[in-house]
Design a protein around this motif. Structure first.
Motif, short mmCIF file in Angstrom:
data_model
loop_
_atom_site.label_atom_id
_atom_site.label_comp_id
_atom_site.label_asym_id
_atom_site.label_seq_id
_atom_site.Cartn_x
_atom_site.Cartn_y
_atom_site.Cartn_z
N LEU A 131 -2.06 10.85 5.49
CA LEU A 131 -3.03 9.94 6.09
C LEU A 131 -3.76 9.09 5.05
O LEU A 131 -4.64 8.30 5.39
CB LEU A 131 -4.06 10.74 6.90
CG LEU A 131 -3.49 11.48 8.11
CD1 LEU A 131 -4.59 12.30 8.77
CD2 LEU A 131 -2.88 10.51 9.09
N LEU A 132 -3.41 9.25 3.79
CA LEU A 132 -4.05 8.53 2.71
C LEU A 132 -3.33 7.21 2.44
O LEU A 132 -2.11 7.18 2.30
CB LEU A 132 -4.02 9.40 1.44
CG LEU A 132 -4.69 8.87 0.19
CD1 LEU A 132 -6.19 8.70 0.42
CD2 LEU A 132 -4.45 9.82 -0.97
N HIS A 133 -4.07 6.12 2.38
CA HIS A 133 -3.52 4.80 2.06
C HIS A 133 -4.14 4.33 0.75
O HIS A 133 -5.36 4.21 0.65
CB HIS A 133 -3.82 3.79 3.16
CG HIS A 133 -3.14 4.13 4.44
ND1 HIS A 133 -3.51 3.60 5.64
CD2 HIS A 133 -2.09 4.94 4.72
CE1 HIS A 133 -2.75 4.06 6.61
NE2 HIS A 133 -1.87 4.89 6.07
N ILE A 134 -3.31 4.06 -0.25
CA ILE A 134 -3.79 3.69 -1.58
C ILE A 134 -3.32 2.27 -1.90
O ILE A 134 -2.12 1.99 -1.93
CB ILE A 134 -3.25 4.66 -2.66
CG1 ILE A 134 -3.67 6.09 -2.33
CG2 ILE A 134 -3.74 4.25 -4.05
CD1 ILE A 134 -3.02 7.13 -3.19
N ILE A 193 0.84 -1.19 0.00
CA ILE A 193 0.00 0.00 0.00
C ILE A 193 0.88 1.24 0.00
O ILE A 193 1.90 1.29 0.68
CB ILE A 193 -0.93 -0.01 1.24
CG1 ILE A 193 -1.95 -1.13 1.09
CG2 ILE A 193 -1.61 1.33 1.44
CD1 ILE A 193 -2.82 -1.32 2.32
N ARG A 194 0.48 2.24 -0.79
CA ARG A 194 1.18 3.52 -0.80
C ARG A 194 0.57 4.41 0.28
O ARG A 194 -0.65 4.52 0.38
CB ARG A 194 1.03 4.21 -2.14
CG ARG A 194 1.92 3.63 -3.17
CD ARG A 194 2.28 4.69 -4.22
NE ARG A 194 3.10 4.05 -5.21
CZ ARG A 194 2.68 3.65 -6.40
NH1 ARG A 194 1.44 3.87 -6.77
NH2 ARG A 194 3.49 3.05 -7.23
N LYS A 195 1.44 5.05 1.03
CA LYS A 195 0.96 5.96 2.07
C LYS A 195 1.41 7.37 1.74
O LYS A 195 2.60 7.63 1.55
CB LYS A 195 1.52 5.53 3.43
CG LYS A 195 1.04 4.17 3.87
CD LYS A 195 1.67 3.76 5.18
CE LYS A 195 1.27 2.34 5.52
NZ LYS A 195 1.91 1.87 6.74
N ILE A 196 0.44 8.27 1.67
CA ILE A 196 0.71 9.69 1.44
C ILE A 196 -0.01 10.42 2.57
O ILE A 196 -1.24 10.50 2.57
CB ILE A 196 0.20 10.15 0.06
CG1 ILE A 196 0.81 9.30 -1.05
CG2 ILE A 196 0.48 11.62 -0.14
CD1 ILE A 196 0.22 9.51 -2.41
#
Length: 98
Positions: A61-64, A56-59
């Motif tokens: 607080l966003l988890h994609i 998962i990519r974390k930006i």
């Protein structure tokens, strides 16, 4: 065999849910292998898809979620037919805000 790749921001469950609409008439003629598990298995498939979940990519607080997908069309498909199918696939699977 014409082959294309997509890096998708979805889970395998999301992709499976979207595929009937994303592929349209091609859906019954497609096979799908995700993380080593068979989800669709057409005889003599016109489209073979193989996907692998990535970290998962974390930006902030966003988890994609990340899914690498390879789409391979049957050899008798023209580049125009592939482009048309990919355009529909992209239209139904790409998500964004705006």
């Amino acid at each position: 065999m014409p082959q294309f790749t997509r890096e998708m921001g979805c889970t395998p469950v999301d992709l499976i849910r979207w595929l009937p609409e994303a592929l349209g008439d091609l859906y019954p003629h497609a096979s799908l292998l995700l993380d080593g598990d068979i989800f669709l298995s057409a005889q003599n498939p016109q489209l073979e898809m193989i996907g692998f979940s990535r970290p998962i990519r974390k930006i902030a607080l966003l988890h994609i979620p990340v899914l690498d997908l390879t789409l391979s069309f049957s050899e008798n498909w023209t580049s125009i037919e592939c482009e048309k199918a990919l355009k529909r696939f992209d239209l139904y699977t790409r998500r964004g805000g705006g």
